[in-house]
Design a protein around this motif. Structure first.
Motif, PDB file in Angstrom:
ATOM      1  N   GLY A   1       0.165  -7.144  13.829  1.00  0.00           N
ATOM      2  CA  GLY A   1      -0.852  -6.175  14.232  1.00  0.00           C
ATOM      3  C   GLY A   1      -0.951  -5.104  13.161  1.00  0.00           C
ATOM      4  O   GLY A   1      -1.218  -5.400  12.003  1.00  0.00           O
ATOM      5  N   SER A   2      -0.696  -3.848  13.546  1.00  0.00           N
ATOM      6  CA  SER A   2      -0.734  -2.724  12.600  1.00  0.00           C
ATOM      7  C   SER A   2       0.657  -2.270  12.193  1.00  0.00           C
ATOM      8  O   SER A   2       0.807  -1.216  11.573  1.00  0.00           O
ATOM      9  N   GLU A   3       1.680  -3.032  12.560  1.00  0.00           N
ATOM     10  CA  GLU A   3       3.059  -2.626  12.291  1.00  0.00           C
ATOM     11  C   GLU A   3       3.665  -3.486  11.190  1.00  0.00           C
ATOM     12  O   GLU A   3       3.521  -4.709  11.186  1.00  0.00           O
ATOM     13  N   TYR A   4       4.354  -2.799  10.287  1.00  0.00           N
ATOM     14  CA  TYR A   4       4.991  -3.460   9.150  1.00  0.00           C
ATOM     15  C   TYR A   4       6.511  -3.426   9.299  1.00  0.00           C
ATOM     16  O   TYR A   4       7.051  -2.488   9.888  1.00  0.00           O
ATOM     17  N   PRO A   5       7.207  -4.405   8.733  1.00  0.00           N
ATOM     18  CA  PRO A   5       8.664  -4.360   8.728  1.00  0.00           C
ATOM     19  C   PRO A   5       9.147  -3.050   8.088  1.00  0.00           C
ATOM     20  O   PRO A   5       8.566  -2.583   7.096  1.00  0.00           O
ATOM     21  N   ALA A   6      10.200  -2.470   8.684  1.00  0.00           N
ATOM     22  CA  ALA A   6      10.670  -1.165   8.222  1.00  0.00           C
ATOM     23  C   ALA A   6      12.138  -0.983   8.564  1.00  0.00           C
ATOM     24  O   ALA A   6      12.705  -1.729   9.367  1.00  0.00           O
TER      25      ALA A   6
ATOM     26  N   PRO B   1       1.921   2.801   9.981  1.00  0.00           N
ATOM     27  CA  PRO B   1       1.610   3.943   9.122  1.00  0.00           C
ATOM     28  C   PRO B   1       0.472   4.830   9.634  1.00  0.00           C
ATOM     29  O   PRO B   1       0.415   6.009   9.315  1.00  0.00           O
ATOM     30  N   THR B   2      -0.400   4.287  10.458  1.00  0.00           N
ATOM     31  CA  THR B   2      -1.515   5.069  10.993  1.00  0.00           C
ATOM     32  C   THR B   2      -1.056   6.030  12.084  1.00  0.00           C
ATOM     33  O   THR B   2      -1.448   7.194  12.106  1.00  0.00           O
ATOM     34  N   THR B   3      -0.186   5.560  12.968  1.00  0.00           N
ATOM     35  CA  THR B   3       0.280   6.397  14.084  1.00  0.00           C
ATOM     36  C   THR B   3       1.652   7.009  13.820  1.00  0.00           C
ATOM     37  O   THR B   3       2.121   7.832  14.607  1.00  0.00           O
ATOM     38  N   SER B   4       2.289   6.604  12.726  1.00  0.00           N
ATOM     39  CA  SER B   4       3.654   7.053  12.374  1.00  0.00           C
ATOM     40  C   SER B   4       4.659   6.732  13.469  1.00  0.00           C
ATOM     41  O   SER B   4       5.583   7.511  13.718  1.00  0.00           O
ATOM     42  N   ALA B   5       4.502   5.587  14.107  1.00  0.00           N
ATOM     43  CA  ALA B   5       5.403   5.186  15.173  1.00  0.00           C
ATOM     44  C   ALA B   5       6.360   4.112  14.676  1.00  0.00           C
ATOM     45  O   ALA B   5       5.930   3.078  14.140  1.00  0.00           O
ATOM     46  N   PHE B   6       7.670   4.363  14.866  1.00  0.00           N
ATOM     47  CA  PHE B   6       8.695   3.379  14.531  1.00  0.00           C
ATOM     48  C   PHE B   6       9.145   2.699  15.814  1.00  0.00           C
ATOM     49  O   PHE B   6       9.392   3.352  16.825  1.00  0.00           O
ATOM     50  N   THR B   7       9.264   1.368  15.767  1.00  0.00           N
ATOM     51  CA  THR B   7       9.747   0.594  16.903  1.00  0.00           C
ATOM     52  C   THR B   7      10.957  -0.208  16.454  1.00  0.00           C
ATOM     53  O   THR B   7      10.830  -1.063  15.564  1.00  0.00           O
ATOM     54  N   PRO B   8      12.151   0.063  17.054  1.00  0.00           N
ATOM     55  CA  PRO B   8      13.317  -0.712  16.657  1.00  0.00           C
ATOM     56  C   PRO B   8      13.196  -2.169  17.109  1.00  0.00           C
ATOM     57  O   PRO B   8      12.563  -2.458  18.129  1.00  0.00           O
ATOM     58  N   SER B   9      13.790  -3.064  16.327  1.00  0.00           N
ATOM     59  CA  SER B   9      13.813  -4.482  16.710  1.00  0.00           C
ATOM     60  C   SER B   9      14.734  -4.657  17.907  1.00  0.00           C
ATOM     61  O   SER B   9      15.732  -3.946  18.038  1.00  0.00           O
ATOM     62  N   PRO B  10      14.394  -5.625  18.789  1.00  0.00           N
ATOM     63  CA  PRO B  10      15.258  -5.856  19.963  1.00  0.00           C
ATOM     64  C   PRO B  10      16.612  -6.415  19.575  1.00  0.00           C
ATOM     65  O   PRO B  10      16.847  -6.904  18.556  1.00  0.00           O
TER      66      PRO B  10
END
Length: 161
Positions: A108-113, A152-161
């Motif tokens: 989607g809009s999320e990149y590996p980080a 990068p658009t929303t500056s939201a980080f989501t940890p991997s499960p």
């Protein structure tokens, strides 16, 4: 055929609100180079029955030194300059960063980080006459990173499960 990965596709976002809700600002304006030094910590041994030694990587002590042209109003400069002005140490010098790999395929809009706790050390401030003032600082990594994704658009980080 392989594609060359441009530096602009590896971005680092600095949390400029470490005491509240995370607010990530892109490290970029005024910065012309940025390299993460992984600083491998090794042990070396030569066993008594061998002529050649053995080197093992035991850990890393990553650092990210930054030289920035001072740009008043840039969120990253203002945050780092604030740390400089109070000579921040210990908890006052801590925040976190997110290193984003825009060269990898997004979901989607999320990149590996990777989200990383850090401590900011101010190295130098000033420079030569007739040119932009420089602020040199080092981002020292603390502990292990949390792998996940970043938008990068929303500056939201989501940890991997």
């Amino acid at each position: 055929m392989s594609d060359t990965v441009k530096r602009s596709k590896f971005q680092t976002f600095l949390n400029i609100e470490p005491d509240g809700t995370a607010d990530y600002a892109l490290i970029g304006d005024g910065v012309t180079t940025g390299t993460v030094n992984y600083n491998p910590q090794t042990s070396e041994e030569t066993y008594i029955h061998q002529d050649s030694g053995t080197t093992e990587v035991e850990s890393y002590r990553p650092q990210f030194p930054v030289e920035m042209s001072c740009k008043k109003g840039d969120e990253v400069f203002d945050f780092i300059d604030g740390l400089r002005k109070i000579r921040a140490v210990l908890d006052a010098a801590k925040t976190d960063i997110v290193m984003v790999y825009l060269y990898e395929d997004p979901v989607g809009s999320e990149y590996p980080a990777e989200k990383q706790n850090v401590s900011i050390a101010i190295d130098t401030f000033g420079g030569d006459g007739g040119v932009s003032n420089k602020l040199n600082y080092t981002i020292n990594f603390i502990g292990d990173a949390v792998v996940g994704t970043f938008n990068p658009t929303t500056s939201a980080f989501t940890p991997s499960p």
